[in-house]
Motif scaffolding. Structure first.
Motif, PDB file in Angstrom:
ATOM      1  N   SER A 129     -10.514   0.821  -3.409  1.00  0.00           N
ATOM      2  CA  SER A 129      -9.389   1.014  -2.496  1.00  0.00           C
ATOM      3  C   SER A 129      -8.406  -0.132  -2.670  1.00  0.00           C
ATOM      4  O   SER A 129      -8.811  -1.291  -2.785  1.00  0.00           O
ATOM      5  CB  SER A 129      -9.878   1.042  -1.044  1.00  0.00           C
ATOM      6  N   VAL A 149     -15.509   2.252   1.553  1.00  0.00           N
ATOM      7  CA  VAL A 149     -14.601   2.168   0.405  1.00  0.00           C
ATOM      8  C   VAL A 149     -15.004   3.248  -0.605  1.00  0.00           C
ATOM      9  O   VAL A 149     -16.180   3.358  -0.958  1.00  0.00           O
ATOM     10  CB  VAL A 149     -14.667   0.776  -0.251  1.00  0.00           C
ATOM     11  N   PRO A 150     -14.052   4.064  -1.073  1.00  0.00           N
ATOM     12  CA  PRO A 150     -14.382   5.104  -2.053  1.00  0.00           C
ATOM     13  C   PRO A 150     -15.014   4.516  -3.309  1.00  0.00           C
ATOM     14  O   PRO A 150     -14.844   3.330  -3.621  1.00  0.00           O
ATOM     15  CB  PRO A 150     -13.023   5.735  -2.372  1.00  0.00           C
ATOM     16  N   PHE A 176       0.810  -1.219   0.000  1.00  0.00           N
ATOM     17  CA  PHE A 176       0.000   0.000   0.000  1.00  0.00           C
ATOM     18  C   PHE A 176       0.842   1.267   0.000  1.00  0.00           C
ATOM     19  O   PHE A 176       0.389   2.305  -0.465  1.00  0.00           O
ATOM     20  CB  PHE A 176      -0.939  -0.001   1.204  1.00  0.00           C
ATOM     21  N   GLN A 189     -11.636  -7.132  -3.622  1.00  0.00           N
ATOM     22  CA  GLN A 189     -12.513  -6.285  -4.433  1.00  0.00           C
ATOM     23  C   GLN A 189     -13.990  -6.638  -4.267  1.00  0.00           C
ATOM     24  O   GLN A 189     -14.743  -6.725  -5.249  1.00  0.00           O
ATOM     25  CB  GLN A 189     -12.101  -6.363  -5.904  1.00  0.00           C
ATOM     26  N   ALA A 212      -7.846   1.038   7.589  1.00  0.00           N
ATOM     27  CA  ALA A 212      -8.914   1.023   6.587  1.00  0.00           C
ATOM     28  C   ALA A 212     -10.021   0.031   6.926  1.00  0.00           C
ATOM     29  O   ALA A 212     -11.075   0.046   6.272  1.00  0.00           O
ATOM     30  CB  ALA A 212      -8.336   0.691   5.214  1.00  0.00           C
ATOM     31  N   CYS A 233      -6.734  -1.367  -0.476  1.00  0.00           N
ATOM     32  CA  CYS A 233      -6.862  -2.217   0.714  1.00  0.00           C
ATOM     33  C   CYS A 233      -7.977  -3.251   0.566  1.00  0.00           C
ATOM     34  O   CYS A 233      -8.024  -4.224   1.336  1.00  0.00           O
ATOM     35  CB  CYS A 233      -7.111  -1.357   1.949  1.00  0.00           C
ATOM     36  N   ASP A 234      -8.876  -3.048  -0.385  1.00  0.00           N
ATOM     37  CA  ASP A 234      -9.926  -4.016  -0.665  1.00  0.00           C
ATOM     38  C   ASP A 234      -9.334  -5.101  -1.564  1.00  0.00           C
ATOM     39  O   ASP A 234      -9.571  -5.135  -2.775  1.00  0.00           O
ATOM     40  CB  ASP A 234     -11.110  -3.318  -1.330  1.00  0.00           C
TER      41      ASP A 234
END
Length: 392
Positions: free
Chosen positions: A361, A356-357, A334, A367, A351, A363-364
């Motif tokens: 992200s 989640v934007p 990251f 997904q 996070a 960090c996802d």
């Protein structure tokens, strides 16, 4: 400073670079296309653009150096100074590289090339010289008559090969420097209209500085793929020699007539490179194939400075624009420092269970639209796999 480091100022030739998200399929996938701007507007040079990224004025910030011309437009070299920072480049208006007492440095265009410039310290005097590929297939060196802070160039010398002949790839020379055979001396590698990749070995005849190619034929020695001359499809090769996949061996990234960017993996050794077929370099999961077949000419760089671990790609093209494709960090990295570490773990923990934007992200990791304990488990598996491999 060793010979290769001082000579190859611009090209990241032969260095060990972190792979830009090289998948198991052998495909390099870079980030989305960006068009480089100066003074808030897209850069559009007359003719065909040939970009590179190097510190022109010795202020610690990389600048944009762009060859222009071709299509009837005179070949010149633009310099866009970086008025931003090392980590966040921003460009002012341009000026042209200058010849001592002669104004703008100019070259005769032909077809799709005005000039193909690369900064080098050719004679190891601490000043930047210009290695320039010419439309007629020859390669010239312009020596710096000025200073490290303010380069100013003298008239050019055409490089020779075979002791009494002019080095000549036929047409559309696209040169770069690399220690091709790992003998500690800098060789020259050049593409051309024929699609071949021509190697000229530094013979050390009369000394290794500056490089001399007396034992190479005028057309060079051809790089091999699958037991025959490597010919880039559609022609007009413009090779960059780097360790693109992080395996410690020289690979080839090249453009071509069709506006593609191709990756040739080295299946030989670093000392004796050999190549098989190619894969197309991708952007956001789709092959880079610029519209119009206007001759893609790539250059590898670290766009956000010395702390950037993943190499990025600049591409010049016949529309005069300059495109940037950034390297994608590997999953779990990251902070983009090339390794999974405690800082990455901290970023992931912060996070957890946060929204989640819309654009997603990193960090996802799976997904699924949320950062939760499943992502934490994936990160743990990635961490273990990386550090177990290091232990081996």
């Amino acid at each position: 400073m060793n010979r290769l480091a001082s000579l190859s100022i611009v090209l990241l030739a032969g260095s060990v670079l972190s792979a830009s998200a090289l998948a198991d399929t052998g495909v390099i996938n870079l980030g989305p296309e960006e068009i480089i701007k100066a003074k808030g507007k897209e850069i559009v040079v007359p003719g065909y653009s040939v970009p590179s990224f190097e510190d022109w004025n010795n202020d610690g910030r990389k600048d944009l150096i762009v060859g222009e011309g071709g299509g009837g437009v005179t070949g010149k070299i633009r310099v866009y100074l970086n008025v931003g920072t090392e980590a966040d480049p921003c460009f002012a208006d341009y000026f042209y590289a200058q010849l001592y007492k002669a104004g703008d440095l100019t070259l005769t265009p032909e077809g799709c090339l005005g000039c193909f410039p690369r900064l080098v310290d050719w004679d190891e005097d601490g000043r930047k010289d210009l290695l320039v590929g010419c439309a007629d297939g020859t390669v010239r060196i312009f020596s710096d008559f000025g200073t490290e802070n303010e380069p100013l160039f003298t008239g050019s010398t055409s490089l020779a090969a075979g002791s009494a002949y002019t080095l000549d790839v036929g047409a559309r020379a696209t040169p770069g420097l690399v220690d091709w055979n790992n003998d500690g001396e800098t060789d020259l590698v050049a593409g051309g209209l024929d699609g071949a990749i021509h190697v000229y070995y530094n013979c050390g005849c009369g000394g290794y500085i500056p490089p001399r190619f007396d034992t190479s034929p005028p057309e060079g020695v051809f790089v091999q793929a699958n037991g025959r001359d490597l010919i880039v499809p559609s022609g007009r090769s413009s090779p960059v020699i780097i360790d693109a996949d992080g395996d410690g061996k020289k690979d080839i990234i090249t453009g071509n007539t069709d506006g593609q960017i191709l990756f040739y993996k080295n299946v030989g050794t670093d000392e004796f490179p050999m190549f098989a077929g190619y894969t197309m370099v991708q952007s956001n999961g789709k092959p880079i194939q610029l519209l119009g077949s206007l001759r893609s000419r790539p250059s590898v760089c670290y766009w956000t400075g010395s702390k950037d671990t993943y190499w990025d790609l600049l591409v010049g093209y016949g529309d005069g624009k300059i495109r940037l494709y950034r390297g994608n960090p590997k999953a779990g990295d990251f902070n983009s420092n090339g390794t999974l570490d405690a800082e990455d773990f901290t970023i992931l923990v912060k996070a957890l269970d946060m929204p989640v934007p819309v654009g997603g992200s990193p960090c996802d990791l799976n997904q699924d639209g949320v950062v939760n304990d499943l992502d934490l488990r994936i990160f743990a598996d990635l961490w273990l796999a990386e550090h177990e491999a290091e232990g081996n």
